[in-house]
Scaffold this active site. Sequence first.
Site, PDB file in Angstrom:
ATOM      1  N   SER A  24       0.823  -1.017   0.069  1.00 18.31           N
ATOM      2  CA  SER A  24       0.082   0.002  -0.148  1.00 18.31           C
ATOM      3  C   SER A  24       0.843   1.258  -0.121  1.00 18.31           C
ATOM      4  O   SER A  24       0.735   2.263  -0.583  1.00 18.31           O
ATOM      5  CB  SER A  24      -0.750   0.101   1.266  1.00 18.31           C
ATOM      6  OG  SER A  24      -1.926  -1.034   1.255  1.00 18.31           O
ATOM      7  N   GLN A 170      -9.295   2.289  -0.373  1.00 17.80           N
ATOM      8  CA  GLN A 170      -9.181   2.381  -1.567  1.00 17.80           C
ATOM      9  C   GLN A 170     -10.139   3.800  -2.065  1.00 17.80           C
ATOM     10  O   GLN A 170      -9.770   4.606  -2.651  1.00 17.80           O
ATOM     11  CB  GLN A 170      -9.283   1.408  -2.499  1.00 17.80           C
ATOM     12  CG  GLN A 170      -7.998   0.543  -2.359  1.00 17.80           C
ATOM     13  CD  GLN A 170      -8.167  -0.875  -3.181  1.00 17.80           C
ATOM     14  OE1 GLN A 170      -9.309  -1.030  -3.910  1.00 17.80           O
ATOM     15  NE2 GLN A 170      -7.301  -1.723  -3.118  1.00 17.80           N
ATOM     16  N   ASP A 316      -6.844  -8.230   4.474  1.00 15.57           N
ATOM     17  CA  ASP A 316      -6.194  -8.929   3.731  1.00 15.57           C
ATOM     18  C   ASP A 316      -5.562 -10.229   4.577  1.00 15.57           C
ATOM     19  O   ASP A 316      -4.871 -11.199   3.777  1.00 15.57           O
ATOM     20  CB  ASP A 316      -4.936  -8.296   3.084  1.00 15.57           C
ATOM     21  CG  ASP A 316      -5.713  -6.964   2.371  1.00 15.57           C
ATOM     22  OD1 ASP A 316      -6.716  -7.053   1.796  1.00 15.57           O
ATOM     23  OD2 ASP A 316      -5.110  -6.067   2.126  1.00 15.57           O
ATOM     24  N   ARG A 347     -12.668 -14.290  -1.480  1.00 18.55           N
ATOM     25  CA  ARG A 347     -11.726 -15.101  -0.611  1.00 18.55           C
ATOM     26  C   ARG A 347     -12.604 -15.690   0.557  1.00 18.55           C
ATOM     27  O   ARG A 347     -11.758 -16.496   1.184  1.00 18.55           O
ATOM     28  CB  ARG A 347     -10.892 -13.887   0.026  1.00 18.55           C
ATOM     29  CG  ARG A 347      -9.595 -13.693  -0.950  1.00 18.55           C
ATOM     30  CD  ARG A 347      -8.714 -12.448  -0.311  1.00 18.55           C
ATOM     31  NE  ARG A 347      -7.967 -12.004  -1.335  1.00 18.55           N
ATOM     32  CZ  ARG A 347      -6.913 -11.160  -1.011  1.00 18.55           C
ATOM     33  NH1 ARG A 347      -7.179 -10.135  -0.328  1.00 18.55           N
ATOM     34  NH2 ARG A 347      -6.013 -10.890  -1.989  1.00 18.55           N
TER      35      ARG A 347
END
Length: 429
Positions: A24, A170, A316, A347
């Site tokens: 990031s 984001q 994540d 996921r």
Amino acid sequence: MGKIQLQTKATGLSGEIQIPGDKSISHRAVMFGSIAKGKTTVTNFLLGDDCLSTISCFRKLGVSIEQEVDKVTIYGNGLEGLIEPSEVLDVGNSGTTIRLLMGILSGRPFHNVLIGDHSIGKRPMTRVVKPLTLMGAKIDGKKAGEYTPISIRGGELTGIEYTLPVASAQVKSSILFAGMQATGTTVIHEPAKSRDHTERMIRQFGGKVENDGLTVSINGGQELTASHVNVPGDISSAAFFMVAGAIVQNSEILLKNVGLNPTRTGIVDVMKQMGADLTIQMNENEQFEPTGDLTIKTSDLVGTTIEGEMIPRLIDEIPILALLATQAKGTTVIKDAHELKVKETNRIDTVVAELTKLGASIEATEDGMIIYGGTPLGSGQVSSHGDHRIGMMLAVAALISNGEVTLEDAEAISVSYPQFFDDLNKLLK
Ligand code: SPQ
């Protein structure tokens, strides 16, 4: 790489590794360097495919960028220095590149077309298209702007007050990039705190942004000045070795120079709550992003519940935490994690499908999963499905498997951790 045989039946992991640069922060360093005035230098830049896609896009936008291994030099000419690209901008597999770039390009008075790979083609863009359009950008794309290819004609923007439907760094960052080019003030309300690297970097490059609880505000017309960014190690990459050290017998691993920004350290809190033998030595004098060294030893673990405001702090890391939970005593429940469905893969589905193949007892739910712990893992043929974090999670799972494990689509790992297998091999006893 294709299909590879994974190391199984590990008898211990020991030693130390330098965790590669944060993904990031590496993306953002190139972006800020490109829109600031002057020469920005970046050290410990992540050489993952995603960050290289960001460099390639800014070169096409007319920015001169030199790269020597993990040292990057960017010669920025301010936002006005960006020029209309003669080619399409290809973001590869990187959601961060496309969504943040859309915010920057919304304020630039020219036309762009953005594309990515097969996985990017399935990730939702309306979450950024909607606020950027409200600010005045002209954006279109497949299925009314939901998917790539996306085209943007940027121009004059006006500040907005906007409530994010999901906690997303984001989307927040994209609006901030547009907000610094808009007239007036842009105010963003988040439902829960997402990573704040963009806000920290705005300040590092001489800009101004206000954080007040879950509200972030920025004034338009800001000019940024070049800086030096030394990228800390990526806690999302360290996560694979934090879990490996906890679940492989006879292990003790030292992970050096890991970024410990509190918006990213949910994994530390959850692992401690589960009983992990994890200690942290903070580095002193870090100005913009806190860092430290982490030591992890083989641990006796208990199940837990992961939900609510914790989710954006470890979004994540959920695939690797699911693996950790298969080895804990009792049940682990993960809730409020719908966002997992729109990452590089769904996921929830890929974690459940692939860990089930190795013998884990795990169920998908609408917004997460339930993992029944204390299950030994066995042999199987598993796949990353092209998702770097699924690939690395499966390589760690194989370490405690008592049979043969093969991994398909192993090359996906280079998106965020190209030297992952070299580091793993260094630690194997
Ligand atoms: O860049 P990309 O592909 O979206 O990467 C991922 C990842 O697993 O590396 C997500 F798939 O990380 C995102 C993260 O989930 C990186 C990111 C950022 O740098 O701002 C923010 C998170 O996404 P979001 O959608 O919650 O803002």
